[in-house]
Structure formats: structure tokens, C-alpha cells
Design an enzyme around this catalytic site. Structure first.
Site, mmCIF file in Angstrom:
data_model
loop_
_atom_site.group_PDB
_atom_site.id
_atom_site.type_symbol
_atom_site.label_atom_id
_atom_site.label_comp_id
_atom_site.label_asym_id
_atom_site.label_seq_id
_atom_site.Cartn_x
_atom_site.Cartn_y
_atom_site.Cartn_z
ATOM 1 N N PHE A 150 0.894 -1.189 -0.064
ATOM 2 C CA PHE A 150 0.056 0.055 0.030
ATOM 3 C C PHE A 150 0.727 1.363 -0.116
ATOM 4 C CE2 PHE A 150 -2.455 3.651 1.504
ATOM 5 C CZ PHE A 150 -3.888 3.281 0.892
ATOM 6 N N ASP A 235 9.311 2.912 1.589
ATOM 7 C CA ASP A 235 8.355 3.812 1.955
ATOM 8 C C ASP A 235 8.063 3.455 3.342
ATOM 9 O OD1 ASP A 235 5.677 4.492 2.570
ATOM 10 O OD2 ASP A 235 4.537 3.773 1.166
ATOM 11 N N LYS A 264 2.880 10.899 7.248
ATOM 12 C CA LYS A 264 2.047 10.759 8.472
ATOM 13 C C LYS A 264 2.510 11.521 9.679
ATOM 14 C CE LYS A 264 0.005 6.301 6.901
ATOM 15 N NZ LYS A 264 -1.330 6.284 6.890
#
Ligand SMILES: Cc1ncc(COP(=O)(O)O)c(C=O)c1O
Length: 460
Positions: A150, A235, A264
Site C-alpha cells: 500500500f 516507503d 503521516k
């Protein structure tokens, strides 16, 4: 006219579900009501959320990982207020940002093998930048990514999404993207051999399922990428900034990728931000001439509020020892949860690093449980986890999530500020709910019947 938006919130918060059903995503409202999560949260502080009645909940979701330093941290609020009170010359555009310079310096000090930073507004935007940078730097079209990966939901990032549920209905996606299994070096080498691959992008710990790689996987991956001239992009949008007990998760494996993506928690949960940390030679292939100084970017990138949120977040991570707390509390939780495996046949495995923890359930052996499990699975694969998360929320005031579509794993992603007392709250709650799930017939399997009914009706 109401200038105080907080009082507007207080006036209208009871209408939130009707407003959303009417003007936003009605399916979200239906889902929340179906599982009893429509409690109307009114306040958040640190690792806790409070509903309308003032009941306290322990948040093990942290806004999908953005509240590493906890909700509404005073240092973050102070930093943001100081910006608003200072009349700084934000987003001049025909100038460069001082605060972006400071944040870039501080990020690179934490990741010293990289030289340059590009700021974006979200995780997905950081992924988009990495795709473009990799293509520009190598002159190659291809991107290799992993099954179940993801990386966000914008078109480039979606093209690297390893879960068809997200992709379906939105094709065609970006061409030249090659999907391989995670943790499989043979498949990686096969994909790289064409020498048409600009980058391999990977989450060091897969967010779906909290799957960890073998110990030598990331190091060998870096070597393979180097051998075939492919950039190695990690990532760390979910795993980065202390989540796993280190600043970056890759530090556990002592690997130096060509690009690192973060987002985030850098926002402090308040101001969206993302960043690509990269080697100089890559950056300079993109921004290679004066007339290409703005060849990639976006209007709000490097805005003062986002930069201030990033600076304050890094300060809090250090001053409050949150990496150490994540490592310590994570180890305690993992150890204690693992002791439950021997007692509960439905509990398969507990895995993770720091405060990224997966609790996996699986098919039971005993006849009584097996029949109920099979019925539930037939109605909707992965539904069992809801039988755990719903009572955790309703009866124990703990907010958790299932680690992906059709997953048998519950993921814990708490703020890094959680205490030993919070850990005991989590352990007691899981122990009680998992014990209940082993009673057939019982309240949990009655809930299972209701959910299975919903699932059958939904699938027509
Ligand atoms: C590993 C990973 N990469 C990328 C993203 C996308 O980030 P954003 O939602 O900020 O676009 C996410 C978000 O959940 C993520 O977990």
C-alpha cells in the site's frame, strides 16, 4: 456569524452522521452504525479519545499512524500558534522557505546517508514524487512493487497498490509497473534483469498484515537494486519516525536506500505533510537547470504550518524519548500477547516491531469452533477479526483496526506515548475478548451470525 469554529463544532456535532449521510460518504456512516462506532467523539488528548458522554477510549489506530506524539500535543499546538501569531511571509513562492530549510536539515541529520529533501503534502504525493524522480534519474520507465503493498491512492501510487480491491474500477493504471511477492529475492532479481526498472519501492514492514521481511531481505534487495541500476525506495510513511522503536524501520536492518519516503506522523496529526529524502544525484537529475527549478512541486508544499508541525514533532520525539518508549512498550506488549497463543487456539501469531503490532487469528482445530469459523468465513473472509474489534471497542473502549481486506490480523498502531498502564489495559481487554471468542455458543458468535447476515445481504 460564528468565528469560533470550536463552538460551531459543539453546536453541530450531534448532526455529524446526518450531515455525512447527506453530503459526504453515506457508506461510511452506515458502516459506523452497523458496528456501533457512532459514539460521537468530542475530544482527543494524547493516546485517548473522549466521546460525547466523556467516556475515555484508548486509541490504537492513531488516525492511521499520524498521532505518533499523541493528539493535541502542547508543543505542537504552541508551534502552530506561534506561526499564526507571527505574520510570517508564508508561501511567497518567489523566495525559499526558512522553516523548510530547518526541517530539511534536521531530517537529514537523522538520515545522514541522504543529501536532499523534497516536501509534499501527503504520503501519496511523496510516492508520486519518488516515481517521477526515479524515472528522471534513470531514464527507465518501470517500477517494481510488492503484492499486498500500500503506497496511497492517487493514480501513480495506486498503480503500485498490491491489493486489487483498491484498484478495481479505476483502471487503466500506470503502465510498466511490475508486481512481485514481498520478501522474495528471486522474483525481485527476475524483475530487475530487464534493466528497464527505474525503482523498486517497498514498505520495510508491510502495513497490511504487519508482515516482517527475513533478516537479510532488505540488505540483499539493496545489493540487487545496485547491481541492476535500479533505485531502492523505501516507503516509511507508516513505519517511520519512531513507530518501530528506531527513527526509520530500515535501521533495524542497517540498510541505506536511495530514497526514503515519510509523511503521516511528521504532521503531528494536524497539518498534512510528506517528504522524500533522496541522494543528491537523483535530485539533481530532476532539478537540473534553472528553468526547471519548479519542474515538480505543488502550491502548498513547504507551507509554514506543515514545516512547523514537522519541526515540533521531531523535537517531541527526541525530548520525550518516544523512540525508546516505542521500543520498550512494544517489546512488553509483544511478549505478553505472545503468551496468549498457548491458551487460545484461534490465536495464531503475534508479530511486529516497536509499536506496530499484528495479532493474527486462524482456523481452529476443535469441532465446535471450526463449524462457527467456517460459517463466518463462507459469509465473508476475514470477518472474524470484527468479532474481536467490536467488543474491544464497545466493552473495553479500545479502538483498533483490521489490518486490511480479508485479513485475519488485527493491527495495533498506538501513539508512541502509551504507558505501561495502557499496555495492561490492552492486554486485559484482548485476553477477555479472545477468551469470549472461544465460547460457542456465546455472545461473540451471536454477533458473528448478525455480521454474517449483513455480509450475505451486502453481497446480494
Ligand atoms: C505505507 C504507506 N504508504 C503511503 C500511504 C499514503 O499516505 P497518504 O494517505 O498520506 O496519502 C500510506 C497511508 O496509509 C501508507 O500506510
Amino acid at each position: 456569524m460564528i468565528h469560533n469554529v470550536a463552538s460551531l463544532f459543539a453546536q453541530r456535532e450531534r448532526d455529524r452522521y446526518t450531515m455525512h449521510a447527506c453530503c459526504l460518504d453515506e457508506q461510511m456512516v452506515r458502516m459506523l452504525k452497523a458496528i456501533g462506532y457512532d459514539v460521537g467523539f468530542c475530544r482527543g488528548k494524547g493516546q485517548y479519545l473522549y466521546d460525547r458522554a466523556g467516556t475515555r477510549y484508548l486509541d490504537l489506530l492513531s488516525g492511521f499512524g499520524v498521532f505518533a506524539i499523541g493528539r493535541n500535543h502542547p508543543a505542537l499546538r504552541e508551534a502552530l500558534k506561534s506561526i499564526l501569531d507571527s505574520e510570517l511571509p508564508n508561501l511567497v513562492q518567489m523566495d525559499v522557505s526558512t522553516l523548510a530549510g530547518i526541517l530539511a536539515e534536521r531530517l537529514l541529520a537523522r538520515v545522514p546517508h541522504l543529501d536532499k529533501v523534497f516536501f509534499a503534502n501527503s504520503g501519496a504525493e511523496s510516492v508520486e514524487a519518488a516515481i517521477k524522480f526515479a524515472r528522471a534519474a534513470t531514464g527507465r520507465p518501470g517500477i517494481v512493487y510488492c503484492q499486498h503493498a500500500f503506497h496511497g491512492l492517487s493514480y501513480g501510487a495506486l498503480s503500485l497498490n498490491g491489493d486489487d480491491t483498491f484498484r478495481s474500477g479505476f483502471e487503466p493504471l500506470l503502465p510498466d509497473c511490475v508486481r512481485i511477492p514481498f520478501n522474495n529475492l528471486f522474483a525481485l532479481e527476475n524483475a530487475l534483469r530487464s534493466r528497464a526498472m527505474a525503482a523498486f519501492i517497498v514498505e520495510p514492514i508491510h502495513r497490511k498484515g504487519v508482515n516482517l521481511p527475513d533478516d537479510d531481505y532488505l540488505r540483499n534487495t539493496a545489493n540487487l537494486c545496485h547491481r541492476y541500476g535500479t533505485l531502492f525506495v523505501v516507503d516509511e510513511i507508516q513505519t517511520g519516525l519512531g513507530r518501530t522503536g528506531r527513527f526509520l524501520a530500515i535501521e533495524h536492518w542497517n540498510v541505506e536506500p536511495d530514497m526514503v519516503l515519510i509523511a503521516k506522523p511528521l504532521s503531528g496529526g494536524h497539518v498534512p505533510v510528506g517528504a522524500v529524502l533522496t541522494r543528491k544525484h537523483i535530485f539533481e537529475k530532476v532539478f537540473n537547470r534553472m528553468d526547471r527549478a519548479v519542474v515538480h512541486g505543488s502550491t502548498f508544499g513547504k507551507n509554514d504550518l506543515a514545516m512547523a508541525a514537522g519541526i515540533a514533532t521531531l523535537d517531541v520525539l527526541t525530548s520525550e524519548g518516544l523512540l525508546e518508549n516505542a521500543a520498550r512498550t512494544g517489546e512488553y506488549l509483544l511478549g505478553e500477547l505472545a503468551t496468549m497463543i498457548a491458551r487460545y487456539e484461534l490465536l495464531r501469531e503475534v508479530r511486529g516491531k516497536g509499536l506496530m503490532i499484528g495479532i493474527e487469528f486462524g482456523a481452529p482445530e476443535s469441532f465446535k469452533l471450526k463449524a462457527s469459523w467456517n460459517l463466518l468465513e463462507a459469509a465473508s473472509k476475514g470477518l472474524f477479526c470484527q468479532l474481536i474489534t467490536i467488543p474491544l471497542f464497545r466493552d473495553h473502549k479500545i479502538l483498533t483496526q483490521v489490518a486490511g481486506h480479508e485479513s485475519h490480523t488485527i493491527k495495533l498502531l498506538p501513539p508512541l506515548v502509551i504507558s505501561r498502564a495502557d499496555c495492561d489495559w490492552i492486554l486485559n481487554a484482548f485476553d477477555t475478548v479472545i477468551a469470549d471468542s472461544h465460547r460457542v455458543p456465546g455472545a461473540i458468535w451471536s454477533l458473528g451470525k448478525t455480521l454474517a447476515g449483513h455480509a450475505m445481504r451486502a453481497s446480494g
